[in-house]
Design a protein around this motif. Structure first.
Motif, PDB file in Angstrom:
ATOM      1  N   ARG A   9       0.117  58.453 -44.219  1.00  0.00           N
ATOM      2  CA  ARG A   9       0.881  59.627 -43.828  1.00  0.00           C
ATOM      3  C   ARG A   9       2.048  59.269 -42.919  1.00  0.00           C
ATOM      4  NH1 ARG A   9      -3.761  64.185 -42.707  1.00  0.00           N
ATOM      5  NH2 ARG A   9      -4.618  64.206 -44.793  1.00  0.00           N
ATOM      6  N   THR A  10       1.747  58.469 -41.934  1.00  0.00           N
ATOM      7  CA  THR A  10       2.791  58.157 -40.966  1.00  0.00           C
ATOM      8  C   THR A  10       3.824  57.211 -41.528  1.00  0.00           C
ATOM      9  OG1 THR A  10       1.350  56.461 -40.062  1.00  0.00           O
ATOM     10  CG2 THR A  10       1.354  58.583 -38.956  1.00  0.00           C
ATOM     11  N   LEU A  11       3.489  56.499 -42.621  1.00  0.00           N
ATOM     12  CA  LEU A  11       4.459  55.608 -43.241  1.00  0.00           C
ATOM     13  C   LEU A  11       5.530  56.366 -44.011  1.00  0.00           C
ATOM     14  CD1 LEU A  11       2.285  52.699 -44.622  1.00  0.00           C
ATOM     15  CD2 LEU A  11       4.248  52.480 -43.123  1.00  0.00           C
ATOM     16  N   GLN A  12       5.329  57.614 -44.301  1.00  0.00           N
ATOM     17  CA  GLN A  12       6.264  58.361 -45.124  1.00  0.00           C
ATOM     18  C   GLN A  12       7.516  58.695 -44.334  1.00  0.00           C
ATOM     19  OE1 GLN A  12       4.215  61.650 -46.786  1.00  0.00           O
ATOM     20  NE2 GLN A  12       2.678  60.395 -47.768  1.00  0.00           N
ATOM     21  N   GLU A  13       8.528  57.895 -44.522  1.00  0.00           N
ATOM     22  CA  GLU A  13       9.764  58.048 -43.771  1.00  0.00           C
ATOM     23  C   GLU A  13      10.458  59.356 -44.104  1.00  0.00           C
ATOM     24  OE1 GLU A  13      11.587  55.299 -42.152  1.00  0.00           O
ATOM     25  OE2 GLU A  13       9.990  53.827 -42.327  1.00  0.00           O
ATOM     26  N   GLN A  14      10.168  59.865 -45.268  1.00  0.00           N
ATOM     27  CA  GLN A  14      10.851  61.077 -45.717  1.00  0.00           C
ATOM     28  C   GLN A  14      10.060  62.334 -45.398  1.00  0.00           C
ATOM     29  OE1 GLN A  14      10.110  58.483 -47.610  1.00  0.00           O
ATOM     30  NE2 GLN A  14      12.107  57.496 -47.829  1.00  0.00           N
ATOM     31  N   ALA A  15       9.154  62.242 -44.477  1.00  0.00           N
ATOM     32  CA  ALA A  15       8.283  63.386 -44.198  1.00  0.00           C
ATOM     33  C   ALA A  15       9.065  64.609 -43.755  1.00  0.00           C
ATOM     34  CB  ALA A  15       7.259  63.029 -43.128  1.00  0.00           C
ATOM     35  N   ALA A  16      10.265  64.407 -43.242  1.00  0.00           N
ATOM     36  CA  ALA A  16      11.058  65.542 -42.773  1.00  0.00           C
ATOM     37  C   ALA A  16      11.428  66.482 -43.902  1.00  0.00           C
ATOM     38  CB  ALA A  16      12.334  65.050 -42.094  1.00  0.00           C
ATOM     39  N   GLU A  17      11.377  65.992 -45.153  1.00  0.00           N
ATOM     40  CA  GLU A  17      11.707  66.847 -46.283  1.00  0.00           C
ATOM     41  C   GLU A  17      10.570  67.802 -46.613  1.00  0.00           C
ATOM     42  OE1 GLU A  17      14.169  63.236 -48.462  1.00  0.00           O
ATOM     43  OE2 GLU A  17      12.456  64.209 -49.404  1.00  0.00           O
ATOM     44  N   HIS A  18       9.383  67.504 -46.093  1.00  0.00           N
ATOM     45  CA  HIS A  18       8.197  68.293 -46.421  1.00  0.00           C
ATOM     46  C   HIS A  18       7.927  69.306 -45.311  1.00  0.00           C
ATOM     47  CE1 HIS A  18       8.131  65.172 -49.215  1.00  0.00           C
ATOM     48  NE2 HIS A  18       7.209  64.373 -48.659  1.00  0.00           N
ATOM     49  N   VAL A  19       6.916  70.145 -45.568  1.00  0.00           N
ATOM     50  CA  VAL A  19       6.458  71.051 -44.523  1.00  0.00           C
ATOM     51  C   VAL A  19       5.854  70.233 -43.395  1.00  0.00           C
ATOM     52  CG1 VAL A  19       4.785  72.839 -43.971  1.00  0.00           C
ATOM     53  CG2 VAL A  19       6.039  72.935 -46.124  1.00  0.00           C
ATOM     54  N   THR A 105      -1.338  45.212 -43.505  1.00  0.00           N
ATOM     55  CA  THR A 105      -0.237  46.129 -43.230  1.00  0.00           C
ATOM     56  C   THR A 105      -0.100  47.024 -44.451  1.00  0.00           C
ATOM     57  OG1 THR A 105       1.370  44.551 -44.124  1.00  0.00           O
ATOM     58  CG2 THR A 105       0.966  44.492 -41.743  1.00  0.00           C
ATOM     59  N   GLY A 106       0.530  48.160 -44.291  1.00  0.00           N
ATOM     60  CA  GLY A 106       0.644  49.093 -45.400  1.00  0.00           C
ATOM     61  C   GLY A 106       2.049  49.634 -45.534  1.00  0.00           C
ATOM     62  N   ARG A 107       2.384  50.004 -46.760  1.00  0.00           N
ATOM     63  CA  ARG A 107       3.678  50.654 -46.994  1.00  0.00           C
ATOM     64  C   ARG A 107       3.516  51.645 -48.133  1.00  0.00           C
ATOM     65  NH1 ARG A 107       7.003  48.000 -51.094  1.00  0.00           N
ATOM     66  NH2 ARG A 107       5.794  46.360 -52.139  1.00  0.00           N
ATOM     67  N   THR A 108       4.350  52.657 -48.128  1.00  0.00           N
ATOM     68  CA  THR A 108       4.339  53.654 -49.177  1.00  0.00           C
ATOM     69  C   THR A 108       5.557  53.448 -50.069  1.00  0.00           C
ATOM     70  OG1 THR A 108       3.136  55.272 -47.844  1.00  0.00           O
ATOM     71  CG2 THR A 108       4.407  56.111 -49.695  1.00  0.00           C
ATOM     72  N   VAL A 109       5.321  53.317 -51.362  1.00  0.00           N
ATOM     73  CA  VAL A 109       6.382  53.063 -52.330  1.00  0.00           C
ATOM     74  C   VAL A 109       6.640  54.332 -53.134  1.00  0.00           C
ATOM     75  CG1 VAL A 109       7.086  51.666 -54.299  1.00  0.00           C
ATOM     76  CG2 VAL A 109       5.686  50.649 -52.473  1.00  0.00           C
ATOM     77  N   LYS A 110       7.897  54.779 -53.141  1.00  0.00           N
ATOM     78  CA  LYS A 110       8.260  55.938 -53.952  1.00  0.00           C
ATOM     79  C   LYS A 110       8.520  55.484 -55.380  1.00  0.00           C
ATOM     80  CE  LYS A 110       9.890  59.458 -50.844  1.00  0.00           C
ATOM     81  NZ  LYS A 110      10.861  60.568 -50.708  1.00  0.00           N
ATOM     82  N   ASP A 115       5.840  60.335 -57.647  1.00  0.00           N
ATOM     83  CA  ASP A 115       4.627  59.935 -56.934  1.00  0.00           C
ATOM     84  C   ASP A 115       4.967  58.972 -55.802  1.00  0.00           C
ATOM     85  OD1 ASP A 115       3.362  61.388 -58.870  1.00  0.00           O
ATOM     86  OD2 ASP A 115       2.204  59.720 -59.702  1.00  0.00           O
ATOM     87  N   GLU A 116       4.035  58.840 -54.873  1.00  0.00           N
ATOM     88  CA  GLU A 116       4.152  57.860 -53.803  1.00  0.00           C
ATOM     89  C   GLU A 116       2.837  57.079 -53.733  1.00  0.00           C
ATOM     90  OE1 GLU A 116       5.285  59.726 -50.168  1.00  0.00           O
ATOM     91  OE2 GLU A 116       7.090  60.619 -51.005  1.00  0.00           O
ATOM     92  N   LEU A 117       2.938  55.755 -53.702  1.00  0.00           N
ATOM     93  CA  LEU A 117       1.758  54.901 -53.744  1.00  0.00           C
ATOM     94  C   LEU A 117       1.655  54.096 -52.463  1.00  0.00           C
ATOM     95  CD1 LEU A 117      -0.654  53.693 -55.289  1.00  0.00           C
ATOM     96  CD2 LEU A 117       0.923  52.009 -56.263  1.00  0.00           C
ATOM     97  N   ARG A 206      -2.805  57.159 -54.178  1.00  0.00           N
ATOM     98  CA  ARG A 206      -1.587  57.665 -54.804  1.00  0.00           C
ATOM     99  C   ARG A 206      -1.384  59.134 -54.447  1.00  0.00           C
ATOM    100  NH1 ARG A 206       1.893  56.480 -58.754  1.00  0.00           N
ATOM    101  NH2 ARG A 206       0.846  54.505 -59.186  1.00  0.00           N
ATOM    102  N   LEU A 207      -0.191  59.476 -53.983  1.00  0.00           N
ATOM    103  CA  LEU A 207       0.195  60.859 -53.762  1.00  0.00           C
ATOM    104  C   LEU A 207       0.873  61.347 -55.022  1.00  0.00           C
ATOM    105  CD1 LEU A 207      -0.048  59.579 -50.834  1.00  0.00           C
ATOM    106  CD2 LEU A 207       1.478  61.398 -50.119  1.00  0.00           C
TER     107      LEU A 207
END
Length: 405
Positions: A9-19, A105-110, A115-117, A206-207
Motif C-alpha cells: 500500500r505504501t509503495l503506491q506512489e500514485q495513491a493521491a489519485e485514489h480515494v 525489499t518490495g516494489r509495485t509495478v504498474k 493492474d498493479e503487481l 496483484r491489485l
C-alpha cells in the motif's frame, strides 16, 4: 493484515489519485500482525522453540571440489551478532536462538491493463560466507526453515503449481513438490518438519483494475483464497486439499480489499490460524475444521513474536512508546518493552523487535526504526542493525525475515 499488504500500500506512489485512506491507517495496520512470510518469511511466535529442533530436510553439503562446507550459522555462534552500522544488513544478525535468515525489499509495478503487481526482491543468508546475498529473482516467495539450512520457495508469478526446497548451503533446489491447486504462500511448522501451503485462484499480491469496482479508487486487492495443503517436507507427501472460505472484507476502512490471508502455525504446531484485518485470528485444525483459540494463545496479541518459548509471556505490536508484554495465563500486563513490532523471541526473556532505542528517539518518530534486542523488565535496547531509511515502503526499506537458528 500482513506486512506485505502494508508495504504494498505504501509503495503506491500514485495513491493521491485514489480515494484517501484514513490518516491513521498505517498506525492501525502496524498494530495488526505482519506475513511473512513478510516475512511471510518471519517465523512466528514459536521461533525460539524451533531453534533447538533440527529441520527434517536439513542436509550436509560439500563444495564441488569435495571439501565439506560448514554452514556459517554453525561457525558464528556468539550469543549476539550485531551490526548497528549496516542497513540493510550485509553480515549475519542474530541473538539467542533467533537469526535474521534474510530480508526482502518490495516494489509495485504498474501494468498496461491497469493492474498493479507487488514484487519482492529477496536477499538470503549465504551459509558459506555468513553474508546476505541476492537470491534468484525468479523466487516470488521464500520462507526459511528453522535451522537456516533450507527454504521453501515459489517461482514466477503467484500462485505456483509447485513448491521448491532450496538448500541454502549449495544454492540448489533438492526437491520439487507438486500441488494440484496453485499456492501463493508457504509457512514452516515450528519443528521444521511440515509446511502449510495456502492456495489461491489469483495472485494475492496483484491489485486488479475492474471498471465496476470503485472506479475512483483505481485497482484494488481481491480475495481469492481457496484452501490449504499440509506437506511433509522430508517425504514430499502432500495431504488432502482443505477448502476454506475467502478472507473477510477489510475492516480498516481503506479503499482496498484483503487478498493475502495465509495459514500459519500456532505456537505448538498442532493448529493453524489465519490473521484477520481486525487483529483477531480464525483457528483451524490441520484437517480444515474450525477450532477454538488454544488456551495458551488467548492473550497473545497481533504480533509476530506471540508466545515466549516457555509459554510464560505473550506480546503484541505496540507504538512509538513501546510494546506490551503480558502474562500468557492471565493476560495481566507485566512490562512494556522498547520497539513497536516484536518479531521473535531470542529466549524466554529477550525479544528481537523493530523500533528505536528510547535514548535515541524518545518515542518521536515511528518510521525511524532498526532491529533491536530488548529484555522483559528492562528499558534497555541493544541495536542489532542500522536504521531504516525513509518511511514504510520507500527506497531503503527492507523487511527482515527472522528464523530459529
Amino acid at each position: 493484515m500482513n506486512v506485505d499488504q502494508l508495504v504494498r500500500r505504501t509503495l503506491q506512489e500514485q495513491a493521491a489519485e485514489h480515494v484517501r485512506a484514513p490518516g491513521d491507517l498505517a498506525d492501525r495496520v502496524l498494530r495488526t500482525r505482519r506475513h511473512r512470510r513478510t516475512a511471510r518469511g518471519l517465523a512466528g511466535g514459536a521461533v525460539a522453540v524451533a531453534a533447538v529442533v533440527a529441520t527434517a530436510v536439513t542436509v550436509t553439503a560439500s563444495d564441488p571440489g569435495g571439501v565439506r562446507a560448514t554452514p556459517a550459522s554453525e561457525t558464528r555462534t556468539a550469543d549476539v551478532e550485531a551490526h548497528p552500522d549496516q542497513s540493510p544488513p550485509r553480515e549475519l544478525i542474530a541473538a539467542g536462538n533467533a537469526a535474521v535468515s534474510g530480508f526482502y525489499t518490495g516494489r509495485t509495478v504498474k501494468e498496461d491493463n491497469g493492474d498493479e503487481l507487488f514484487r519482492r526482491r529477496y536477499h538470503l543468508l549465504d551459509q558459506k560466507t555468513g553474508r546476505y546475498a541476492p537470491a534468484d529473482e525468479k523466487w516470488a516467495w521464500v520462507e526459511v526453515a528453522p535451522g537456516l539450512r533450507t527454504a521453501a520457495v515459489l517461482e514466477g508469478e503467484l500462485p505456483a503449481s509447485r513448491i521448491g526446497l532450496l538448500d541454502l548451503v549449495t544454492g540448489r533446489v533438492t526437491r520439487w513438490i507438486t500441488v494440484e491447486r496453485p499456492v501463493a504462500g508457504v509457512t514452516w511448522s515450528p519443528d521444521g518438519r511440515r509446511l502449510v501451503a495456502t492456495a489461491y485462484s489469483k495472485n494475492p499480491d496483484r491489485l486488479i483494475d475492474r471498471p465496476d469496482d470503485h472506479p475512483a479508487n483505481g485497482p484494488r486487492q481481491h480475495s481469492s483464497r481457496t484452501g490449504f495443503y499440509v506437506v511433509d517436507a522430508a517425504t514430499g507427501d502432500v495431504g488432502p486439499f482443505r477448502a476454506l472460505p475467502r478472507s473477510e472484507p477489510d475492516t480498516l476502512g481503506a479503499p482496498f480489499g484483503v487478498s493475502r490471508t495465509d495459514l500459519e502455525w500456532g505456537h505448538d504446531g498442532t493448529v493453524l490460524y489465519a490473521e484477520k484485518s481486525d487483529g483477531t485470528r480464525d483457528w483451524y485444525t490441520p484437517g480444515g475444521e474450525k477450532t477454538r483459540t488454544p488456551a495458551g494463545e488467548r492473550h497473545a496479541g497481533a504480533s509476530r513474536a506471540g508466545l515466549s518459548p516457555d509459554g510464560a509471556y505473550a506480546t503484541a505490536d505496540g507504538d512509538v512508546n513501546g510494546s506490551p508484554v503480558v502474562d500468557a495465563r492471565t493476560g495481566r500486563k507485566v512490562a512494556t518493552v522498547p520497539g513497536m513490532q516484536p518479531l521473535a523471541w531470542a529466549d524466554g526473556k529477550r525479544l528481537i523487535t523493530l523500533g528505536c532505542a528510547p535514548e535515541r528517539c524518545g518515542g518521536r518518530d515511528e518510521f525511524r526504526t532498526q532491529l533491536l534486542l530488548v529484555t522483559v523488565g528492562s528499558g534497555k535496547a541493544v541495536p542489532l542493525s542500522g536504521f531504516h531509511k525513509g518511511a514504510e515502503g520507500q527506497a531503503g526499506r527492507w523487511v527482515p525475515m527472522v528464523t530459529g537458528r
